[in-house]
Every structure is written in C-alpha cells, then in structure tokens.
Design a protein around this motif. Structure first.
Motif, PDB file in Angstrom:
ATOM      1  N   VAL A  55      -3.535  23.842 -23.262  1.00 10.85           N
ATOM      2  CA  VAL A  55      -2.674  24.994 -22.975  1.00 10.85           C
ATOM      3  C   VAL A  55      -2.132  24.929 -21.559  1.00 10.85           C
ATOM      4  O   VAL A  55      -0.961  25.249 -21.302  1.00 10.85           O
ATOM      5  N   ASP A  56      -2.961  24.482 -20.615  1.00 12.90           N
ATOM      6  CA  ASP A  56      -2.545  24.399 -19.214  1.00 12.90           C
ATOM      7  C   ASP A  56      -1.683  23.176 -18.931  1.00 12.90           C
ATOM      8  O   ASP A  56      -0.932  23.157 -17.948  1.00 12.90           O
ATOM      9  N   GLU A  57      -1.783  22.151 -19.770  1.00 16.48           N
ATOM     10  CA  GLU A  57      -1.121  20.878 -19.485  1.00 16.48           C
ATOM     11  C   GLU A  57       0.186  20.683 -20.246  1.00 16.48           C
ATOM     12  O   GLU A  57       0.971  19.794 -19.909  1.00 16.48           O
ATOM     13  N   LEU A  58       0.428  21.504 -21.279  1.00  9.29           N
ATOM     14  CA  LEU A  58       1.648  21.372 -22.081  1.00  9.29           C
ATOM     15  C   LEU A  58       2.648  22.457 -21.720  1.00  9.29           C
ATOM     16  O   LEU A  58       2.276  23.555 -21.293  1.00  9.29           O
ATOM     17  N   ASP A  59       3.919  22.166 -21.907  1.00  5.62           N
ATOM     18  CA  ASP A  59       4.990  23.114 -21.626  1.00  5.62           C
ATOM     19  C   ASP A  59       4.882  24.305 -22.587  1.00  5.62           C
ATOM     20  O   ASP A  59       5.024  24.132 -23.799  1.00  5.62           O
ATOM     21  N   PRO A  60       4.632  25.516 -22.070  1.00  4.54           N
ATOM     22  CA  PRO A  60       4.466  26.673 -22.960  1.00  4.54           C
ATOM     23  C   PRO A  60       5.744  27.045 -23.708  1.00  4.54           C
ATOM     24  O   PRO A  60       5.685  27.746 -24.720  1.00  4.54           O
ATOM     25  N   ALA A  61       6.889  26.589 -23.225  1.00 11.72           N
ATOM     26  CA  ALA A  61       8.133  26.847 -23.943  1.00 11.72           C
ATOM     27  C   ALA A  61       8.247  25.967 -25.184  1.00 11.72           C
ATOM     28  O   ALA A  61       8.964  26.289 -26.131  1.00 11.72           O
ATOM     29  N   LEU A  62       7.515  24.846 -25.188  1.00  8.80           N
ATOM     30  CA  LEU A  62       7.557  23.928 -26.318  1.00  8.80           C
ATOM     31  C   LEU A  62       6.386  24.140 -27.270  1.00  8.80           C
ATOM     32  O   LEU A  62       6.553  24.106 -28.491  1.00  8.80           O
ATOM     33  N   PHE A  63       5.190  24.365 -26.712  1.00  9.98           N
ATOM     34  CA  PHE A  63       4.001  24.524 -27.548  1.00  9.98           C
ATOM     35  C   PHE A  63       3.478  25.950 -27.459  1.00  9.98           C
ATOM     36  O   PHE A  63       3.124  26.428 -26.379  1.00  9.98           O
ATOM     37  N   TRP A  64       3.451  26.610 -28.598  1.00  8.12           N
ATOM     38  CA  TRP A  64       2.982  27.988 -28.681  1.00  8.12           C
ATOM     39  C   TRP A  64       1.548  27.998 -29.188  1.00  8.12           C
ATOM     40  O   TRP A  64       1.227  27.325 -30.186  1.00  8.12           O
ATOM     41  N   GLN A  65       0.704  28.767 -28.516  1.00 13.91           N
ATOM     42  CA  GLN A  65      -0.643  28.960 -29.041  1.00 13.91           C
ATOM     43  C   GLN A  65      -0.597  30.079 -30.068  1.00 13.91           C
ATOM     44  O   GLN A  65      -0.178  31.200 -29.778  1.00 13.91           O
ATOM     45  N   ILE A  66      -1.018  29.781 -31.299  1.00 18.10           N
ATOM     46  CA  ILE A  66      -0.989  30.776 -32.373  1.00 18.10           C
ATOM     47  C   ILE A  66      -2.397  31.139 -32.839  1.00 18.10           C
ATOM     48  O   ILE A  66      -2.569  32.020 -33.687  1.00 18.10           O
ATOM     49  N   HIS A  67      -3.393  30.455 -32.288  1.00 13.88           N
ATOM     50  CA  HIS A  67      -4.796  30.690 -32.638  1.00 13.88           C
ATOM     51  C   HIS A  67      -5.611  30.090 -31.505  1.00 13.88           C
ATOM     52  O   HIS A  67      -5.115  29.210 -30.787  1.00 13.88           O
ATOM     53  N   ARG A  68      -6.849  30.548 -31.345  1.00 11.74           N
ATOM     54  CA  ARG A  68      -7.655  29.982 -30.245  1.00 11.74           C
ATOM     55  C   ARG A  68      -7.876  28.480 -30.409  1.00 11.74           C
ATOM     56  O   ARG A  68      -8.156  27.772 -29.435  1.00 11.74           O
ATOM     57  N   SER A  69      -7.690  27.963 -31.629  1.00 14.78           N
ATOM     58  CA  SER A  69      -7.885  26.538 -31.876  1.00 14.78           C
ATOM     59  C   SER A  69      -6.609  25.812 -32.272  1.00 14.78           C
ATOM     60  O   SER A  69      -6.663  24.648 -32.674  1.00 14.78           O
ATOM     61  N   THR A  70      -5.432  26.467 -32.131  1.00 19.49           N
ATOM     62  CA  THR A  70      -4.198  25.858 -32.641  1.00 19.49           C
ATOM     63  C   THR A  70      -3.026  26.038 -31.688  1.00 19.49           C
ATOM     64  O   THR A  70      -2.756  27.139 -31.208  1.00 19.49           O
ATOM     65  N   LEU A  71      -2.308  24.937 -31.443  1.00 19.51           N
ATOM     66  CA  LEU A  71      -1.024  24.947 -30.748  1.00 19.51           C
ATOM     67  C   LEU A  71       0.011  24.343 -31.680  1.00 19.51           C
ATOM     68  O   LEU A  71      -0.251  23.320 -32.321  1.00 19.51           O
ATOM     69  N   VAL A  72       1.204  24.944 -31.741  1.00 20.41           N
ATOM     70  CA  VAL A  72       2.246  24.420 -32.613  1.00 20.41           C
ATOM     71  C   VAL A  72       3.507  24.165 -31.796  1.00 20.41           C
ATOM     72  O   VAL A  72       3.841  24.920 -30.882  1.00 20.41           O
ATOM     73  N   ASN A  73       4.195  23.082 -32.135  1.00 17.67           N
ATOM     74  CA  ASN A  73       5.473  22.761 -31.518  1.00 17.67           C
ATOM     75  C   ASN A  73       6.514  23.764 -32.025  1.00 17.67           C
ATOM     76  O   ASN A  73       6.790  23.826 -33.228  1.00 17.67           O
ATOM     77  N   ALA A  74       7.077  24.555 -31.113  1.00 21.31           N
ATOM     78  CA  ALA A  74       8.021  25.605 -31.512  1.00 21.31           C
ATOM     79  C   ALA A  74       9.220  25.031 -32.261  1.00 21.31           C
ATOM     80  O   ALA A  74       9.771  25.672 -33.166  1.00 21.31           O
TER      81      ALA A  74
END
Length: 276
Positions: A219-238
């Motif tokens: 979460v800290d290392e990826l661009d938050p505009a590109l990767f959205w956190q949708i669950h405490r265990s999941t990031l999705v490419n917007a």
C-alpha cells in the motif's frame, strides 16, 4: 609445513548505463583495489538485478539514474533477494552526479556513494568502508552491522531526498516467484494482489506469481491512484476494474478485466464504488 589458503577475492558488479563511466570506474578500482574481482557489468537496473541473482557478488556499484529500474529501485529488489549460508545481500555503493546535500543519508553507513567522475581519494575512502563492512559480515560482528539503520529504510529516505517536493517514487516492477523461476513483472500489468498469512499472490492476465511482501507494505509502495485497496488483504488495479456486482449476501464484488475471479470489497472500502 603449514599452508595457508589465500582469501577469496571480493566479487563485484558495476551497473551504469554509460559505457565510459563503467570503464572509468573499473579502471579506478583496479588502481585502489587491484584484488577486486569485477564479475559482470550491467547497462540498466533490470540487468543489475538479474546479474546479482546470477553471480551472487559481495558488492554492487549502482548508478542512481538508469533506464528500466533506477539504482534505488534496483537496490530495493536486490535487498529482497533470498540469502543463505553461503551468500548474504551484497554491499551497495551508489554512483551519482548529485551534490553532497542529496546523499546525506549515505553517511549513516548502510551504503556508500561515489560522485561522478570517480576520484581516486573518494574511491579509496569508499573501498576502506566496504572492506570493514565485509570483514564485519564475515566475522559475524552483529554489533557493528546493527548500529546502522536497515538498507530499506535508507533507500526510502534516499528516494525522498532525490525527489524533494516532487512526486513520490512508487514501485515500477515486482520481483516475484513464478513456479521455480523469478520474474520481473511491470506493476501496470498486475490486475490485483491478494495476501494470505504467508504470501501475496500477484495476478496478471498471463501469470500468477508469489511474493513475501504483505499488503500493508505494498500500500505504501504502490501508486494509490493506480492500485485501490478494497479489502485488508486485496489491492486491485483501478484500470482493470470491469464492474461491480452483489452476491446473494449483499456483498460487493469487483469484476476484473481478463480474469474470471471476483474480488470481495469489505465494508470499509464500499465508499470507493458509490454511484457505480
């Protein structure tokens, strides 16, 4: 008569996208550290990581500005390579054209730097420092090594210093295990990340890979505009989101382009999809 086995020479890799700079550094190192064994040279950050994985050197000289991966990003990848009884993550020396203000973090001693063009006196100081750190490693001198902050902490600070007031430096590549091989995956190709207790799954349209980095670090290392956190265990490419549906329990599920899997959205993140 007692015979002594000669010490194993220190093995190094040089990485710089400028051939003349590589040649100059190799020549200067031959003067100040003639027994140093330069086993390979890289023209970019990706090559540097691959060569470190192949040759397992003791020391890497990394140009900070390189195509593919910057020296700092390459160092991050190198710092994550698995160690064993016969090999530890190599010492890092950055090659930089920046003035002293930009490299103050190096003075903490985890890594070192050489200003371009490499001058003999400064290179001699760097060599002395590296020899001491390598000796501390070989002698298991934990007190000496633990006195400095972790390499990843230094790299984070360095990245901020090199981009004062600018955009944050986000991960551009993911080094992941695919079967028995290690691959470098461009982050824009990743559809989503899903973590369990031990591993994080990296899913692209073509491959499924594994990394040990938890979601809270990504979460800290990826661009938050590109990767959205949708669950405490999941990031999705917007850019990969194909739509939102609900199951019979009323849970929101994210559809992903190019993949059949549906990703659950936890209640904390349902606000991301209001109006969709």
């Amino acid at each position: 008569m007692t015979t002594h086995t000669p010490p194993t020479p220190v093995r190094a890799i040089i990485a710089d996208d400028e051939r003349l700079m590589r040649e100059q550094l190799r020549s200067r190192l031959a003067d100040v550290w003639p027994e140093l064994d330069i086993v390979a040279e890289a023209k970019n950050g990706l090559e540097a990581v691959a060569l470190v994985r192949e040759h397992r050197p003791d020391l890497v000289f990394l140009d900070i500005r390189m195509p593919g991966l910057t020296g700092v990003d390459a160092a991050r990848q190198i710092a994550q390579l698995p160690e064993d009884e016969d090999w530890l993550v190599p010492e890092i020396v950055f090659i930089t054209a920046y003035d002293q203000y930009a490299v103050e973090a190096f003075e903490q001693g985890v890594a070192d730097y050489v200003l371009k063009p490499a001058e003999r006196e400064r290179l001699t100081l760097t060599v002395d420092r590296i020899k001491k750190r390598l000796a501390a490693k070989q002698g298991n001198d934990a007190d000496n090594l633990s006195a400095s902050p972790p390499l990843q902490q230094l790299l984070h600070k360095l990245s901020a210093q090199l981009n004062p007031g600018g955009k944050p430096s986000y991960l551009q590549w993911i080094q992941a295990t695919v079967g028995q091989a290690i691959q470098m995956i461009p982050v824009e190709e990743v559809l989503f990340f899903i973590s369990d207790e031990k591993y994080t799954r990296v899913q692209t349209a073509r491959v499924e890979a594994l990394i040990r980095k938890p979601i809270k670090e990504l979460v800290d290392e990826l661009d938050p505009a590109l990767f959205w956190q949708i669950h405490r265990s999941t990031l999705v490419n917007a850019h990969a989101i194909d739509g939102i549906t609900r199951d019979f329990r009323g849970r929101q599920l994210v559809g992903v382009k190019g993949h059949a899997e549906k990703l659950e959205v936890s209640r904390s993140y349902t606000h991301l999809f209001k109006g969709m």
